[in-house]
Design a protein around this motif. Structure first.
Motif, PDB file in Angstrom:
ATOM      1  N   ASN A  72       0.597  -1.150  -0.003  1.00 21.43           N
ATOM      2  CA  ASN A  72       0.025   0.089   0.162  1.00 21.43           C
ATOM      3  C   ASN A  72       0.950   1.270   0.022  1.00 21.43           C
ATOM      4  O   ASN A  72       1.707   1.339   0.737  1.00 21.43           O
ATOM      5  CB  ASN A  72      -0.767   0.162   1.246  1.00 21.43           C
ATOM      6  CG  ASN A  72      -1.783   1.170   1.149  1.00 21.43           C
ATOM      7  OD1 ASN A  72      -1.690   2.077   0.734  1.00 21.43           O
ATOM      8  ND2 ASN A  72      -3.064   1.015   2.077  1.00 21.43           N
ATOM      9  N   ASN A  74       0.008   4.426   0.137  1.00 19.21           N
ATOM     10  CA  ASN A  74      -0.349   5.245   1.362  1.00 19.21           C
ATOM     11  C   ASN A  74       0.114   6.515   1.229  1.00 19.21           C
ATOM     12  O   ASN A  74       1.106   7.219   1.892  1.00 19.21           O
ATOM     13  CB  ASN A  74       0.265   4.624   2.626  1.00 19.21           C
ATOM     14  CG  ASN A  74      -0.823   5.256   3.952  1.00 19.21           C
ATOM     15  OD1 ASN A  74      -1.696   5.809   3.799  1.00 19.21           O
ATOM     16  ND2 ASN A  74      -0.104   4.999   5.093  1.00 19.21           N
ATOM     17  N   GLY A  77       0.697   9.094   3.800  1.00 23.18           N
ATOM     18  CA  GLY A  77       1.391   8.786   5.068  1.00 23.18           C
ATOM     19  C   GLY A  77       2.438   8.086   4.582  1.00 23.18           C
ATOM     20  O   GLY A  77       3.195   8.493   3.966  1.00 23.18           O
ATOM     21  N   LEU A  78       3.081   6.781   5.296  1.00 27.60           N
ATOM     22  CA  LEU A  78       3.931   6.071   5.289  1.00 27.60           C
ATOM     23  C   LEU A  78       3.537   4.822   4.435  1.00 27.60           C
ATOM     24  O   LEU A  78       2.728   4.165   4.846  1.00 27.60           O
ATOM     25  CB  LEU A  78       4.787   5.636   6.555  1.00 27.60           C
ATOM     26  CG  LEU A  78       5.397   6.827   7.299  1.00 27.60           C
ATOM     27  CD1 LEU A  78       5.816   6.117   8.602  1.00 27.60           C
ATOM     28  CD2 LEU A  78       6.379   7.525   6.704  1.00 27.60           C
ATOM     29  N   VAL A  80       2.979   0.925   3.320  1.00 29.91           N
ATOM     30  CA  VAL A  80       2.792  -0.453   4.140  1.00 29.91           C
ATOM     31  C   VAL A  80       3.505  -1.417   3.472  1.00 29.91           C
ATOM     32  O   VAL A  80       3.390  -1.783   2.230  1.00 29.91           O
ATOM     33  CB  VAL A  80       1.359  -0.518   4.218  1.00 29.91           C
ATOM     34  CG1 VAL A  80       0.975  -1.617   5.111  1.00 29.91           C
ATOM     35  CG2 VAL A  80       0.622   0.864   4.871  1.00 29.91           C
ATOM     36  N   GLY A  93       3.356   4.054  16.231  1.00 28.36           N
ATOM     37  CA  GLY A  93       2.500   5.170  15.636  1.00 28.36           C
ATOM     38  C   GLY A  93       2.385   4.881  14.372  1.00 28.36           C
ATOM     39  O   GLY A  93       1.807   5.963  13.664  1.00 28.36           O
ATOM     40  N   THR A  94       2.777   3.808  13.618  1.00 33.26           N
ATOM     41  CA  THR A  94       2.821   3.794  12.114  1.00 33.26           C
ATOM     42  C   THR A  94       2.189   2.396  11.860  1.00 33.26           C
ATOM     43  O   THR A  94       1.995   1.825  12.674  1.00 33.26           O
ATOM     44  CB  THR A  94       3.902   3.905  11.585  1.00 33.26           C
ATOM     45  OG1 THR A  94       4.671   2.859  11.535  1.00 33.26           O
ATOM     46  CG2 THR A  94       4.896   4.864  11.982  1.00 33.26           C
ATOM     47  N   ASN A  95       2.032   2.431  10.480  1.00 31.76           N
ATOM     48  CA  ASN A  95       1.277   0.873  10.127  1.00 31.76           C
ATOM     49  C   ASN A  95       2.541   0.241   9.206  1.00 31.76           C
ATOM     50  O   ASN A  95       2.408  -0.532   8.460  1.00 31.76           O
ATOM     51  CB  ASN A  95       0.176   1.207   9.287  1.00 31.76           C
ATOM     52  CG  ASN A  95      -0.556  -0.397   9.190  1.00 31.76           C
ATOM     53  OD1 ASN A  95      -0.432  -1.141   9.813  1.00 31.76           O
ATOM     54  ND2 ASN A  95      -1.651  -0.272   8.430  1.00 31.76           N
TER      55      ASN A  95
HETATM   56  C1  LIG Z   1      -0.787   5.749   6.350  1.00 29.23           C
HETATM   57  O1  LIG Z   1       0.275   6.021   7.111  1.00 29.23           O
HETATM   58  C2  LIG Z   1       0.038   6.457   8.440  1.00 29.23           C
HETATM   59  C3  LIG Z   1       1.203   7.022   9.099  1.00 29.23           C
HETATM   60  O2  LIG Z   1       2.093   5.904   8.892  1.00 29.23           O
HETATM   61  C4  LIG Z   1      -0.701   5.338   9.123  1.00 29.23           C
HETATM   62  O3  LIG Z   1      -0.863   5.628  10.462  1.00 29.23           O
HETATM   63  C5  LIG Z   1      -1.912   4.518   8.482  1.00 29.23           C
HETATM   64  O4  LIG Z   1      -2.297   3.623   9.021  1.00 29.23           O
HETATM   65  C6  LIG Z   1      -1.602   4.363   7.085  1.00 29.23           C
HETATM   66  N1  LIG Z   1      -2.561   3.740   6.261  1.00 29.23           N
HETATM   67  C7  LIG Z   1      -2.828   2.543   6.120  1.00 29.23           C
HETATM   68  C8  LIG Z   1      -4.222   2.449   5.266  1.00 29.23           C
HETATM   69  O5  LIG Z   1      -2.166   1.662   6.263  1.00 29.23           O
END
Ligand SMILES: *[C@@H]1O[C@H](CO)[C@@H](O)[C@H](O)[C@H]1NC(C)=O
Ligand SMILES: *[C@@H]1O[C@H](CO)[C@@H](O)[C@H](O)[C@H]1NC(C)=O
Ligand SMILES: *[C@@H]1O[C@H](CO)[C@@H](O)[C@H](O)[C@H]1NC(C)=O
Ligand SMILES: CC(=O)N[C@H]1CO[C@H](CO)[C@@H](O)[C@@H]1O
Length: 347
Positions: A72, A74, A77-78, A80, A93-95
């Protein structure tokens, strides 16, 4: 791993001459690590699941390993990642996974001359897309900073610097990929390290998801999946199903004059829906392709590393045979096969 390598050495199956990737050779061998495809069909046998990345860098079988994969992008954000059971810890705090052990293995592999490349996309339930040039450019900045020569607060493989990017795009909007590659290349051109951009289209021509990227962007290596489709390598003599020539023509037309094509193959009988061939048939078919299309022939790609451990005699003999029969430098003409006239060396 130790005992199986001992057996290999003892039987001489690993008679492979070179271990390092060489873009001018036709005998490079690529595989994919991180999805444990063998394990998916053998959930009750974890002892034989895919081993650590570094296990596949201890001998001369593979030159390039695709780390699969970023699932992903994303863009807000960051990105995945997914590496099956190999790494499951996320940055707080992240995925996004943090995999320093894989980072250490990447360096071990690189020290042995292997290239380790980040694979983007993949099949299945994942969601990713680059719909505009602006998105492509932005995502290239992120990939450069998090995985390649840039710097970032979150580097999933720590200070390991990957050797490039593999596009395994099977869904999603794709108008932004040419800009993605172009932006990465502006970074690559300023670097002393030699990076690789590869793609893994399905063999049906043209590829629905990668077609415009393959014709519009600079590509070093095309790993065409001659499996899972009617155009699998078993159908080499069926002109309605098997269209290698179009792939060869596309490769020759790439803006990279040294763009190469690899024959993608299953590494075991259950590794892909179809396309697994016995060694004799496979070698005869590969020889035909190498003989007829020497100048674009880069080597083979095997799906995936988990089958190496579980179908090792086959994979090792195949690797040894490829090293021995496919050469380096387009001027080395292969021995002609059957009644085919000897091809003049292409320069
Ligand atoms: C996108 O990145 C943010 C920051 O790392 C994270 O909190 C969020 O879960 C991510 N979105 C997905 C769909 O994983
Ligand atoms: C996340 O935070 C916890 C608690 O502060 C800490 O023990 C852990 O090491 C952190 N994990 C990572 C991956 O930074
Ligand atoms: C390779 O060339 C030979 C001789 O021209 C031809 O018979 C054969 O069909 C070709 N094979 C492929 C896969 O292109
Ligand atoms: C060519 C090829 O097999 N590429 C693979 C790279 O890794 C992803 C993720 O595992 C696979 O889906 C691709 O098929």
């Amino acid at each position: 791993m130790v005992s199986s390598h001992f057996i290999l050495a003892a039987t001489g199956l690993a008679a492979v001459a070179s271990a390092a990737y060489n873009p001018t050779c036709s005998n490079n061998i690529v595989t994919y690590w991180g999805q444990n495809s063998w394990g998916g069909g053998h959930l009750d046998d974890p002892a034989n699941w895919e081993k650590d990345l570094a296990s596949y860098c201890q001998d001369d079988t593979f030159d390039i390993i695709n780390l699969s994969f970023v699932t992903n992008y994303n863009l807000t954000g960051l990105p995945v990642l997914n590496h099956a059971f190999h790494c499951e810890t996320k940055f707080n705090g992240t995925n996004t996974l943090t995999c320093p052990d894989i980072g250490a293995d990447i360096k071990t592999c690189q020290a042995k001359g292997k290239k380790i490349v980040l694979s983007l996309g993949g099949g299945g339930i994942y969601s990713y897309s680059l719909s505009t040039a602006a998105e492509g450019k932005q995502f290239a900045d992120t990939v450069w900073n998090m995985f390649l020569g840039g710097s970032h607060q979150y580097r999933p493989y720590d200070d390991a610097v990957l050797d490039g990017v593999d596009l395994d795009i099977e869904s999603g909007a794709h108008d932004g990929y040419v800009a993605f590659v172009n932006q990465l290349r502006t970074y690559f051109n300023g670097a002393s390290k030699k990076y690789i951009i590869s793609a893994a289209p399905q063999c049906v021509f043209p590829d629905a998801n990668l077609g415009t990227t393959l014709s519009g962007a600079w590509i070093d290596n095309d790993y065409v999946q001659f499996y899972n489709n009617p155009c699998n390598l078993a159908n080499i003599n069926n002109q309605w199903n098997f269209d290698y020539k179009s792939w060869d023509t596309l490769t020759k037309a790439n803006s990279n004059p040294n763009s190469k094509m690899y024959v993608g193959l299953p590494a075991g009988s259950g590794a892909a829906g179809n396309g697994y061939l016995d060694l004799n048939t496979l070698q005869a078919n590969l020889k035909q392709l190498y003989t007829n299309y020497t100048s674009t022939f880069g080597g083979i790609m095997l799906w995936d590393a988990s089958w190496y451990s579980n179908n090792q005699a086959y994979v090792s003999s195949l690797a040894g045979w490829v090293r021995a029969n496919m050469k380096c430098g387009a001027a080395v003409a292969p021995a002609p096969i059957s009644s085919a006239p000897a091809a003049a060396p292409t320069v």
